[in-house]
Design a protein around this motif. Sequence first.
Motif, PDB file in Angstrom:
ATOM      1  N   HIS A  86      -2.881  38.476  25.454  1.00 53.09           N
ATOM      2  CA  HIS A  86      -2.342  37.885  24.414  1.00 53.09           C
ATOM      3  C   HIS A  86      -1.940  38.395  23.335  1.00 53.09           C
ATOM      4  O   HIS A  86      -0.384  38.214  22.537  1.00 53.09           O
ATOM      5  CB  HIS A  86      -4.016  36.959  23.744  1.00 53.09           C
ATOM      6  N   LYS A  87      -2.219  39.995  23.341  1.00 56.86           N
ATOM      7  CA  LYS A  87      -0.839  40.292  22.065  1.00 56.86           C
ATOM      8  C   LYS A  87       0.166  41.276  22.679  1.00 56.86           C
ATOM      9  O   LYS A  87       1.076  40.985  21.858  1.00 56.86           O
ATOM     10  CB  LYS A  87      -1.540  42.044  21.860  1.00 56.86           C
ATOM     11  N   VAL A  88       0.176  40.949  24.642  1.00 53.33           N
ATOM     12  CA  VAL A  88       1.509  41.289  24.724  1.00 53.33           C
ATOM     13  C   VAL A  88       2.157  40.401  24.907  1.00 53.33           C
ATOM     14  O   VAL A  88       3.530  39.831  24.619  1.00 53.33           O
ATOM     15  CB  VAL A  88       1.660  42.025  26.626  1.00 53.33           C
ATOM     16  N   TYR A  89       1.883  38.428  24.876  1.00 50.27           N
ATOM     17  CA  TYR A  89       2.082  37.600  25.058  1.00 50.27           C
ATOM     18  C   TYR A  89       2.798  37.585  23.263  1.00 50.27           C
ATOM     19  O   TYR A  89       4.035  36.981  23.170  1.00 50.27           O
ATOM     20  CB  TYR A  89       1.832  36.177  24.953  1.00 50.27           C
ATOM     21  N   GLU A  90       2.328  38.120  22.401  1.00 49.19           N
ATOM     22  CA  GLU A  90       2.358  37.491  20.771  1.00 49.19           C
ATOM     23  C   GLU A  90       4.042  38.357  20.867  1.00 49.19           C
ATOM     24  O   GLU A  90       4.757  38.555  19.862  1.00 49.19           O
ATOM     25  CB  GLU A  90       1.285  37.608  19.582  1.00 49.19           C
ATOM     26  N   MET A  91       3.797  39.955  20.951  1.00 49.06           N
ATOM     27  CA  MET A  91       4.705  40.765  20.685  1.00 49.06           C
ATOM     28  C   MET A  91       6.175  40.545  21.806  1.00 49.06           C
ATOM     29  O   MET A  91       7.148  40.313  21.207  1.00 49.06           O
ATOM     30  CB  MET A  91       3.989  42.445  21.217  1.00 49.06           C
ATOM     31  N   THR A  92       6.266  39.890  23.074  1.00 52.41           N
ATOM     32  CA  THR A  92       7.124  39.193  23.834  1.00 52.41           C
ATOM     33  C   THR A  92       7.746  37.870  22.775  1.00 52.41           C
ATOM     34  O   THR A  92       8.603  37.707  22.782  1.00 52.41           O
ATOM     35  CB  THR A  92       6.594  38.818  25.064  1.00 52.41           C
ATOM     36  N   LYS A  93       7.000  37.142  22.899  1.00 53.63           N
ATOM     37  CA  LYS A  93       7.569  35.725  21.879  1.00 53.63           C
ATOM     38  C   LYS A  93       7.842  36.398  20.514  1.00 53.63           C
ATOM     39  O   LYS A  93       9.295  35.825  20.023  1.00 53.63           O
ATOM     40  CB  LYS A  93       6.305  34.478  21.291  1.00 53.63           C
ATOM     41  N   GLN A  94       8.045  37.922  19.637  1.00 53.47           N
ATOM     42  CA  GLN A  94       8.059  38.243  18.634  1.00 53.47           C
ATOM     43  C   GLN A  94       9.762  38.667  18.662  1.00 53.47           C
ATOM     44  O   GLN A  94      10.254  39.208  17.592  1.00 53.47           O
ATOM     45  CB  GLN A  94       7.435  38.676  17.818  1.00 53.47           C
ATOM     46  N   GLY A  95      10.173  38.977  20.096  1.00 55.84           N
ATOM     47  CA  GLY A  95      11.258  39.879  20.909  1.00 55.84           C
ATOM     48  C   GLY A  95      10.782  41.292  20.668  1.00 55.84           C
ATOM     49  O   GLY A  95      12.559  41.666  20.783  1.00 55.84           O
TER      50      GLY A  95
END
Length: 158
Positions: free
Chosen positions: A66-75
Amino acid sequence: MKKWFIALFAVLTFSMAAQATIEVYEFENLQQEQQFKELGNTLRCPKCQNNTIADSNAELAQDLRHKVYEMTKQGKSKDEIVDYMIARYGNFVTYNPPFTVATSILWLGPLAVVVLGFGIIVLRSRKTKKAATDEQWDQDKEQRLKALLDEENNGDKQ
């Protein structure tokens, strides 16, 4: 009473099935999705130790996904995400830890053992050769050898 028991059993059964849902992540573009998949397969679950966060079902692995997903979405870039995970969980979170002072023993230890073992073998073999050549062959030993050989040869003729 029997109906209540059956209803309770059915509710518990369906609630367990709801826990086993598949996580679906939506991304803005294909590049973000590929980065997420790549990071999921390169980062190690600290709890499972030999599973990637994509393969593990542990709660910690789910949190990391989930953290990787969030950081990926943040660019965030791949390196930024990996650096964040290393800062939080240490080099163990990566399958290929970098060469540092702390990991130098792991990288150089086997090589040092092989070199040291080979060196000991060479030194011991040189000492053995030197000890064999250090013994002087004198006239007394030569005469005893000839006497033994003559004795042996004379015994064959009789």
